[in-house]
Design a protein around this motif. Structure first.
Motif, PDB file in Angstrom:
ATOM      1  N   SER A 228     -27.660  41.521 -22.627  1.00 24.69           N
ATOM      2  CA  SER A 228     -26.725  42.450 -21.993  1.00 24.69           C
ATOM      3  C   SER A 228     -27.072  42.712 -20.529  1.00 24.69           C
ATOM      4  CB  SER A 228     -26.703  43.779 -22.755  1.00 24.69           C
ATOM      5  OG  SER A 228     -27.919  44.494 -22.571  1.00 24.69           O
ATOM      6  N   LYS A 229     -28.352  42.514 -20.177  1.00 22.96           N
ATOM      7  CA  LYS A 229     -28.809  42.864 -18.827  1.00 22.96           C
ATOM      8  C   LYS A 229     -29.102  41.665 -17.934  1.00 22.96           C
ATOM      9  CE  LYS A 229     -32.030  45.979 -18.569  1.00 22.96           C
ATOM     10  NZ  LYS A 229     -33.298  46.690 -18.836  1.00 22.96           N
ATOM     11  N   LEU A 230     -29.513  40.565 -18.533  1.00 21.27           N
ATOM     12  CA  LEU A 230     -29.997  39.436 -17.740  1.00 21.27           C
ATOM     13  C   LEU A 230     -29.044  38.259 -17.805  1.00 21.27           C
ATOM     14  CD1 LEU A 230     -33.734  39.602 -18.867  1.00 21.27           C
ATOM     15  CD2 LEU A 230     -32.733  40.538 -16.778  1.00 21.27           C
ATOM     16  N   PRO A 231     -28.750  37.642 -16.679  1.00 17.27           N
ATOM     17  CA  PRO A 231     -27.835  36.502 -16.663  1.00 17.27           C
ATOM     18  C   PRO A 231     -28.466  35.257 -17.269  1.00 17.27           C
ATOM     19  CG  PRO A 231     -28.752  36.852 -14.485  1.00 17.27           C
ATOM     20  CD  PRO A 231     -29.235  37.995 -15.331  1.00 17.27           C
ATOM     21  N   ASN A 232     -27.648  34.460 -17.918  1.00 16.09           N
ATOM     22  CA  ASN A 232     -28.098  33.198 -18.506  1.00 16.09           C
ATOM     23  C   ASN A 232     -28.273  32.169 -17.392  1.00 16.09           C
ATOM     24  OD1 ASN A 232     -28.439  30.771 -19.842  1.00 16.09           O
ATOM     25  ND2 ASN A 232     -26.791  31.109 -21.302  1.00 16.09           N
TER      26      ASN A 232
END
Length: 341
Positions: A228-232
């Motif tokens: 939810s917080k970190l981009p892939n």
């Protein structure tokens, strides 16, 4: 047999997706291949760069040396006692896959480290950590091959000299060894760490009560939070947390609290307080900001991103501007968690 290639693009091998090139490149799948490599006299004095998952690197230029992609696989139980299971994994094993293997088999201790990018060999170098757990808490030993001699050496916990995001491999032993395997001491009886971040709240949202806690539930909660917080990195280039959370004196923290009452801080027990770097960056107005093709992620200010075609120089320029503004506003110097090449 070693397949040493020339002028290879490193873009697929760093999660920022920066298109730098290596003068030489080789993939290592066994410890024997690593030892063979160090017997090649033509590469003895050539600069060497070890690549794991490439999730902790910023290439600011081409690499005029030999890039060594560590791909040694294998996960095995090497011994166990009444309370612990000792798991040995090859340096090239994907870290999250190792965590999932342990969770599925009921081996407790690294569930809070779910979804951290990178490989197992890189984990002790950085003493990776998240949500109240660091790898040093479950570390037993590692094997590393000496670059100059090709001999294998075992490093104990004490010899690794762990501290916050630090180890001997980033200091005295830097550039002298390449880690080939890591052995972890995991628990048969879980001790849960759910008091950090939003783990407890996320577990509640999942319908998991205190009495229903399991390492699988904790792992799933951590994965939800991180997603939810970190981009892939497969969708937008990044290296996860770009800066370390700074530790300042209690006196400095108390002084800052008088000016910034909402400043969060976590006592470390040794007269210092750890302050979230992401909060500091966000307070300086960087969240979601862009400079050229680089930017600060809109959901997590601790993450710098490649918005498309960014060079390492652009990432570095953005990072330096962030550091400068945080230092001017708070008197705190942020130190990068990633390695510049």
């Amino acid at each position: 047999m070693l397949d040493i290639q020339s002028h290879v693009s490193l873009k697929p091998y760093n999660t920022f997706g920066i298109d730098a090139k290596a003068r030489y490149w080789v993939e290592i799948q066994t410890e024997e291949q690593l030892k063979t490599l160090f017997q090649l006299t033509e590469f003895l004095t050539v600069p060497k760069l070890v690549l794991g998952g490439g999730s902790n690197l910023v290439f600011t230029r081409d690499f005029d040396g030999l890039a060594i992609k560590m791909a040694i696989q294998g996960i095995e139980v090497v011994r166990e006692d009444e309370s612990h299971v000792y798991i040995k994994a090859g340096a090239g094993v994907n870290w999250h896959q190792l965590v999932m293997h342990c969770v599925e088999n009921g081996y407790a201790g690294i569930e809070n480290l779910s979804l951290i990018p990178g490989t197992t060999g890189a984990a002790p170098m950085q003493n990776i950590g998240a949500y109240g757990v660091e790898i040093e808490q479950v570390f037993d030993q590692l094997e590393a091959v000496a670059i100059q001699t090709g001999e294998t050496r075992v490093f104990t916990h004490a010899e690794c000299r762990f501290s916050y995001r630090e180890s001997v491999f980033k200091h005295e032993a830097k550039g002298q060894y390449i880690i080939s395997s890591v052995t972890l001491r995991l628990n048969k009886q879980a001790v849960f760490h759910v008091e950090y971040g939003a783990i407890r709240e996320t577990l509640a949202e999942m319908g998991i009560s205190e009495g229903q806690l399991s390492i699988k539930a904790v792992s799933e909660a951590v994965i939800r939070i991180r997603q939810s917080k970190l981009p892939n990195p497969a969708e937008i280039g990044n290296a996860g947390s770009f800066f370390k959370n700074p530790e300042i004196s209690k006196g400095q923290f108390e002084d800052l609290k008088t000016v910034h009452p909402m400043m969060p801080g976590y006592p470390t027990g040794d007269l210092t307080v750890k302050v979230p770097a992401g909060w500091l960056i966000e307070q300086c107005g960087w969240k979601g900001k862009q400079m050229g093709n680089a930017g600060v992620h809109s959901k997590q200010a601790l993450v710098l991103v490649n918005l498309g075609g960014a060079t390492g120089a652009e990432i570095l320029h953005l990072a330096q501007n962030v550091q400068q503004s945080v230092e001017e506003k708070f008197g705190i110097r942020l130190n990068p968690e990633v390695n510049m090449v």
